[in-house]
Design an enzyme around this catalytic site. Structure first.
Site, PDB file in Angstrom:
ATOM      1  N   TYR A  24      -1.117   8.026  -3.208  1.00 60.77           N
ATOM      2  CA  TYR A  24      -1.323   7.431  -4.531  1.00 60.77           C
ATOM      3  C   TYR A  24      -2.577   8.012  -5.214  1.00 60.77           C
ATOM      4  CZ  TYR A  24       1.983   3.453  -3.989  1.00 60.77           C
ATOM      5  OH  TYR A  24       3.094   2.653  -3.871  1.00 60.77           O
ATOM      6  N   GLY A  25      -3.529   8.446  -4.376  1.00 54.10           N
ATOM      7  CA  GLY A  25      -4.850   8.856  -4.880  1.00 54.10           C
ATOM      8  C   GLY A  25      -4.868   9.848  -6.032  1.00 54.10           C
ATOM      9  N   CYS A  84      -4.714  -1.618  -1.535  1.00 51.34           N
ATOM     10  CA  CYS A  84      -4.909  -0.221  -1.897  1.00 51.34           C
ATOM     11  C   CYS A  84      -5.935  -0.203  -3.021  1.00 51.34           C
ATOM     12  CB  CYS A  84      -3.571   0.353  -2.363  1.00 51.34           C
ATOM     13  SG  CYS A  84      -3.720   2.025  -2.976  1.00 51.34           S
ATOM     14  N   ASN A  85      -7.067   0.425  -2.742  1.00 51.88           N
ATOM     15  CA  ASN A  85      -8.164   0.403  -3.722  1.00 51.88           C
ATOM     16  C   ASN A  85      -7.780   1.028  -5.051  1.00 51.88           C
ATOM     17  OD1 ASN A  85     -11.010  -0.202  -2.138  1.00 51.88           O
ATOM     18  ND2 ASN A  85      -9.378   0.546  -0.821  1.00 51.88           N
ATOM     19  N   ASP A 142       0.872  -1.173   0.000  1.00 47.75           N
ATOM     20  CA  ASP A 142       0.000   0.000   0.000  1.00 47.75           C
ATOM     21  C   ASP A 142       0.912   1.226   0.000  1.00 47.75           C
ATOM     22  OD1 ASP A 142      -2.304   1.636   0.261  1.00 47.75           O
ATOM     23  OD2 ASP A 142      -2.061   1.722   2.431  1.00 47.75           O
ATOM     24  N   SER A 143       0.295   2.406  -0.136  1.00 48.86           N
ATOM     25  CA  SER A 143       1.098   3.629  -0.088  1.00 48.86           C
ATOM     26  C   SER A 143       1.562   3.926   1.343  1.00 48.86           C
ATOM     27  CB  SER A 143       0.264   4.807  -0.601  1.00 48.86           C
ATOM     28  OG  SER A 143      -0.910   4.932   0.177  1.00 48.86           O
ATOM     29  N   CYS A 155     -10.962   3.265   0.654  1.00 52.46           N
ATOM     30  CA  CYS A 155      -9.537   3.567   0.743  1.00 52.46           C
ATOM     31  C   CYS A 155      -9.090   2.941   2.054  1.00 52.46           C
ATOM     32  CB  CYS A 155      -9.312   5.080   0.771  1.00 52.46           C
ATOM     33  SG  CYS A 155      -7.619   5.529   1.239  1.00 52.46           S
ATOM     34  N   THR A 156      -7.983   2.210   2.022  1.00 54.48           N
ATOM     35  CA  THR A 156      -7.614   1.416   3.205  1.00 54.48           C
ATOM     36  C   THR A 156      -7.187   2.271   4.409  1.00 54.48           C
ATOM     37  OG1 THR A 156      -5.479   1.039   2.129  1.00 54.48           O
ATOM     38  CG2 THR A 156      -7.086  -0.751   2.047  1.00 54.48           C
TER      39      THR A 156
HETATM   40  N1  DGL Z   1      -4.600   3.203   0.452  1.00 52.99           N
HETATM   41  C1  DGL Z   1      -5.019   3.701  -0.814  1.00 52.99           C
HETATM   42  C2  DGL Z   1      -6.384   3.173  -1.242  1.00 52.99           C
HETATM   43  O1  DGL Z   1      -6.918   2.266  -0.622  1.00 52.99           O
HETATM   44  C3  DGL Z   1      -4.861   5.147  -1.145  1.00 52.99           C
HETATM   45  C4  DGL Z   1      -4.140   6.097  -0.258  1.00 52.99           C
HETATM   46  C5  DGL Z   1      -3.309   7.140  -1.014  1.00 52.99           C
HETATM   47  O2  DGL Z   1      -3.897   8.058  -1.626  1.00 52.99           O
HETATM   48  O3  DGL Z   1      -2.093   6.993  -1.007  1.00 52.99           O
HETATM   49  O4  DGL Z   1      -6.913   3.626  -2.238  1.00 52.99           O
END
Ligand code: DGL
Length: 256
Positions: free
Chosen positions: A38-39, A69-70, A6-7, A179-180
């Site tokens: 990451y978003g 991470c979604n 994940d990020s 988002c996790t």
């Molecule tokens: N954990 C990521 C998700 O589930 C996104 C978080 C981020 O923006 O880095 O989408």
């Protein structure tokens, strides 16, 4: 060995559920703090970052993967699995198990709160519509990063407020944390709904994604936990210690 990435801290929710359900599974985690969030990123960039994370985890012995991470579910996991010649059953992502579980829990309206990349993709709405459910989504672009830097309760409330309002406006029965990182602010969400006297189920997918991993993967090992980050983070260290014990070892690595 199961590689989870994940990020940031988000995927630790999934990792800790896997650990609870499969005490002997060997886990290796990668949190890409150097590239968080990451978003806001484009699909090509997410593809590149996923490639690096999986390559690294593979070099550490991972043979089965959870993209916790979604926003990496979007057009990323399937092509990479092909590239690595990893059977698709060896890569678990967030969206499919979440949609299957939510469909069993409600026939009412669903709101997905997620990052920009996930909302832009429309991946959840598409999947829910295919199952005959009505779903809308809302981006909370600042929330993951605010959670990672332990922003104050009032700042979190301000960031979350549009999602609470939208859920009420569309008469949502269930809100998916798409988002996790978001489940780490669960108490702020529930407090805000309670304050408005609005009843809604808050759904954290970590549990069902972990179920999917435990059902699909080989979870017989020595119960090893290994954590890597691309940039050190106090919040990450604290969350790992809280969820996995204070003797956990976290290593910082440079990924090129
Ligand atoms: N954990 C990521 C998700 O589930 C996104 C978080 C981020 O923006 O880095 O989408």
């Amino acid at each position: 060995m199961i590689g989870i990435f994940d990020s940031g801290i988000g995927g630790l929710g999934v990792a800790s559920q896997i650990r609870k359900k499969a005490p002997r599974a060997d886990l290796v985690y990668f949190g890409d703090f150097a590239n968080m969030p990451y978003g806001p990123r484009k699909t090509e960039e997410l593809l590149e970052l996923t490639l690096h994370a999986m390559k690294f985890l593979k070099s550490q012995g991972a043979t089965q993967f959870v993209a916790a991470c979604n926003c990496l579910s979007v057009a990323v996991i399937a092509p990479l699995a092909d590239l690595f010649e990893i059977p698709k059953t060896r890569v678990i992502e967030m969206v499919a198990p979440t949609v299957r579980a939510v469909c069993k829990r409600t026939r009412g309206k669903i709101l997905i709160a997620a990052t920009l990349a996930t909302v832009r993709s429309g991946i959840y709405e598409l999947a829910f519509t295919q199952h005959g459910l009505s779903a809308e989504s809302i981006a909370l672009p600042k929330l993951a990063e605010a959670i990672e830097r332990q922003a104050s309760g009032s700042e979190l409330e301000e960031i979350i407020s549009p999602a609470v309002q939208k859920a009420i406006d569309i008469h949502a029965k269930l809100l998916v944390f798409g988002c996790t990182q978001f489940p780490f602010a669960r108490s702020v969400f529930s407090h805000m709904f309670e304050e408005r006297g609005y009843e809604i189920e808050l759904f954290d997918p970590s549990d069902v994604v972990a179920d999917e991993a435990v059902k699909t993967f080989n979870v017989e090992g020595e119960g090893l936990n290994t954590f890597f980050v691309s940039k050190s983070s106090c919040v990450f260290n604290q969350t790992v210690f809280d969820l996995f014990g204070s003797d956990s070892i976290i290593r910082e690595i440079v990924i090129d």
